[in-house]
Motif scaffolding. Structure first.
Motif, PDB file in Angstrom:
ATOM      1  N   LYS A   9       0.840  -1.201   0.000  1.00  0.00           N
ATOM      2  CA  LYS A   9       0.000   0.000   0.000  1.00  0.00           C
ATOM      3  C   LYS A   9       0.878   1.255   0.000  1.00  0.00           C
ATOM      4  O   LYS A   9       0.560   2.248  -0.643  1.00  0.00           O
ATOM      5  CB  LYS A   9      -0.916   0.001   1.213  1.00  0.00           C
ATOM      6  N   TYR A  35      -2.352   3.121 -14.104  1.00  0.00           N
ATOM      7  CA  TYR A  35      -2.493   4.565 -14.122  1.00  0.00           C
ATOM      8  C   TYR A  35      -1.610   5.146 -13.022  1.00  0.00           C
ATOM      9  O   TYR A  35      -1.309   4.477 -12.041  1.00  0.00           O
ATOM     10  CB  TYR A  35      -3.944   4.988 -13.851  1.00  0.00           C
ATOM     11  N   GLN A  37      -1.087   8.685 -10.502  1.00  0.00           N
ATOM     12  CA  GLN A  37      -1.679   9.927  -9.986  1.00  0.00           C
ATOM     13  C   GLN A  37      -0.633  10.630  -9.142  1.00  0.00           C
ATOM     14  O   GLN A  37      -0.241  10.128  -8.093  1.00  0.00           O
ATOM     15  CB  GLN A  37      -2.916   9.607  -9.146  1.00  0.00           C
ATOM     16  N   LEU A  43      -4.931  11.858 -12.920  1.00  0.00           N
ATOM     17  CA  LEU A  43      -4.752  10.449 -13.232  1.00  0.00           C
ATOM     18  C   LEU A  43      -4.324  10.289 -14.692  1.00  0.00           C
ATOM     19  O   LEU A  43      -4.991  10.760 -15.601  1.00  0.00           O
ATOM     20  CB  LEU A  43      -6.056   9.690 -13.024  1.00  0.00           C
ATOM     21  N   PHE A  45      -3.035   7.628 -17.764  1.00  0.00           N
ATOM     22  CA  PHE A  45      -2.914   6.267 -18.273  1.00  0.00           C
ATOM     23  C   PHE A  45      -1.455   5.945 -18.566  1.00  0.00           C
ATOM     24  O   PHE A  45      -0.728   6.777 -19.100  1.00  0.00           O
ATOM     25  CB  PHE A  45      -3.745   6.155 -19.549  1.00  0.00           C
ATOM     26  N   SER A  48      -1.911  -0.594 -21.080  1.00  0.00           N
ATOM     27  CA  SER A  48      -3.043  -1.512 -21.102  1.00  0.00           C
ATOM     28  C   SER A  48      -2.578  -2.861 -21.621  1.00  0.00           C
ATOM     29  O   SER A  48      -1.732  -2.934 -22.519  1.00  0.00           O
ATOM     30  CB  SER A  48      -4.191  -0.983 -21.961  1.00  0.00           C
ATOM     31  N   PHE A  90      -2.132   3.239  -9.668  1.00  0.00           N
ATOM     32  CA  PHE A  90      -3.369   2.459  -9.612  1.00  0.00           C
ATOM     33  C   PHE A  90      -3.382   1.410 -10.711  1.00  0.00           C
ATOM     34  O   PHE A  90      -3.098   1.696 -11.877  1.00  0.00           O
ATOM     35  CB  PHE A  90      -4.586   3.370  -9.811  1.00  0.00           C
ATOM     36  N   GLU A 101     -16.317  -0.106 -18.698  1.00  0.00           N
ATOM     37  CA  GLU A 101     -16.160  -0.016 -17.250  1.00  0.00           C
ATOM     38  C   GLU A 101     -14.808  -0.542 -16.812  1.00  0.00           C
ATOM     39  O   GLU A 101     -14.503  -1.716 -17.002  1.00  0.00           O
ATOM     40  CB  GLU A 101     -17.264  -0.808 -16.538  1.00  0.00           C
ATOM     41  N   GLN A 102     -14.007   0.348 -16.261  1.00  0.00           N
ATOM     42  CA  GLN A 102     -12.735  -0.056 -15.677  1.00  0.00           C
ATOM     43  C   GLN A 102     -12.852   0.057 -14.160  1.00  0.00           C
ATOM     44  O   GLN A 102     -13.349   1.058 -13.644  1.00  0.00           O
ATOM     45  CB  GLN A 102     -11.593   0.836 -16.180  1.00  0.00           C
ATOM     46  N   PHE A 104     -10.911   0.030 -10.485  1.00  0.00           N
ATOM     47  CA  PHE A 104      -9.598   0.407  -9.967  1.00  0.00           C
ATOM     48  C   PHE A 104      -9.300  -0.257  -8.630  1.00  0.00           C
ATOM     49  O   PHE A 104     -10.189  -0.445  -7.794  1.00  0.00           O
ATOM     50  CB  PHE A 104      -9.525   1.930  -9.786  1.00  0.00           C
ATOM     51  N   GLY A 105      -8.024  -0.565  -8.428  1.00  0.00           N
ATOM     52  CA  GLY A 105      -7.548  -1.034  -7.144  1.00  0.00           C
ATOM     53  C   GLY A 105      -7.315   0.141  -6.201  1.00  0.00           C
ATOM     54  O   GLY A 105      -7.493   1.297  -6.579  1.00  0.00           O
ATOM     55  N   PRO A 106      -6.893  -0.159  -4.968  1.00  0.00           N
ATOM     56  CA  PRO A 106      -6.725   0.901  -3.963  1.00  0.00           C
ATOM     57  C   PRO A 106      -5.454   1.725  -4.129  1.00  0.00           C
ATOM     58  O   PRO A 106      -5.303   2.762  -3.485  1.00  0.00           O
ATOM     59  CB  PRO A 106      -6.688   0.121  -2.646  1.00  0.00           C
TER      60      PRO A 106
END
Lengths: 113, 117
Positions: A9, A35, A37, A43, A45, A48, A90, A101-102, A104-106
Motif C-alpha cells: 500500500k 495509471y 496519480q 490520473l 494512463f 493496457s 493504480f 467499465e474499468q 480500480f484497485g486501492p
C-alpha cells in the motif's frame, strides 16, 4: 473481499533503486491497466494489457516495465527510480480491453527520496 | 490529444445544498463520458457513464447529461449529504483518438467536494 489487490500500500525507495508494484485482480477480467496519480498531474494512463499482451504504452520512459506472469496479474517494475516518480500508482481492470467499465484497485503510494 | 476540464479545486457545500460540478471535454471522435468518485485511501469508482448525445447517466442521486453541442457533461445532485464528500473526476474514453491509446481513460484534474452537516 477486495477484488483488486495492490501490494504494497505504501512504498519508500531511494533514488536509483528498483521496485516492483504488485497487482492481482479476482474479477475474471481479461484486460488490465496501470495509471499514475501525482500531485502535479491528474490520473494518467500508463499501460493496457489484454490477455497478457501489451496493447498500449503511453509511458515515455523505458524504466517502467509491466510484467504479466498470470492472466490476473499485472505487476509494474520501475528501475532507476527518480523523485519525480513519486506518485500513487493504480491498477485497473475491465472485462475486455474495449469494455467501458474499468475497475480500480486501492493504489500503491510510492515515495522516492 | 483528448482532454477534460472540470471545476477546479474544492466545492464546499452544506447538507441538502444543490451540487453542480462542471465538466467540458475535447475529443477528436465521439467519446464515452464518465463520472468517477474517489474516497480517501481508495481507487476511483465508476459512478456512471453516457455514450450518446442527450443520454443521461445517473447513480445514487447524481446525474449528468451528455451534451455534444456544448461538449459538456456536468455533474448535478439536488441534495448532497455529508457522505458525498469525496473527489469527483470527469473522464472520457475516445475510441477514435488517433494520437494515442484507444482504450485509455482521460481524466480531469478532479474536484474535491466537502459537505458539512
Amino acid at each position: 473481499d477486495p477484488k483488486i489487490i495492490q501490494k504494497p500500500k505504501y512504498l519508500v525507495a531511494v533514488t536509483g533503486s528498483e521496485k516492483i508494484l504488485i497487482c492481482e485482480q479476482y474479477l475474471g477480467h481479461n484486460a488490465m491497466y496501470w495509471y499514475r496519480q501525482s500531485a502535479k498531474k491528474p490520473l494518467e494512463f500508463m499501460f493496457s494489457y489484454s490477455y497478457q499482451k501489451l496493447m498500449d504504452n503511453q509511458t515515455a520512459s523505458s524504466r517502467f516495465q509491466p510484467q504479466s506472469s498470470k492472466k490476473n496479474h499485472l505487476d509494474l517494475q520501475i528501475t532507476a527510480l527518480k523523485p519525480d516518480d513519486s506518485a500513487t500508482y493504480f491498477c485497473a481492470s475491465s472485462q475486455e480491453v474495449d469494455s467501458y467499465e474499468q475497475y480500480f484497485g486501492p493504489g500503491t503510494r510510492l515515495t522516492v527520496l | 490529444g483528448d482532454s477534460v476540464t472540470q471545476t477546479e479545486g474544492q466545492v464546499a457545500l452544506s447538507e441538502e445544498d444543490f451540487l453542480t460540478i462542471h465538466c467540458n471535454y475535447s475529443a477528436s471522435g465521439y467519446p464515452t463520458l464518465f463520472w468517477y468518485v474517489q474516497y480517501p485511501g481508495e481507487g476511483p469508482q465508476l459512478l456512471f457513464r453516457a455514450s450518446r448525445d442527450k443520454e443521461k447517466g445517473s447513480s445514487r442521486g447524481f446525474e449528468a447529461t451528455y451534451d455534444k453541442g456544448t461538449t459538456s457533461f456536468h455533474l448535478r445532485k439536488a441534495s448532497v449529504q455529508e457522505s458525498d464528500s469525496a473527489v469527483y473526476y470527469c473522464a472520457l474514453s475516445d475510441r477514435w483518438d488517433s494520437g494515442g491509446s484507444n482504450y485509455k481513460l482521460t481524466f480531469g484534474k478532479g474536484t474535491l467536494l466537502t459537505v458539512t452537516p
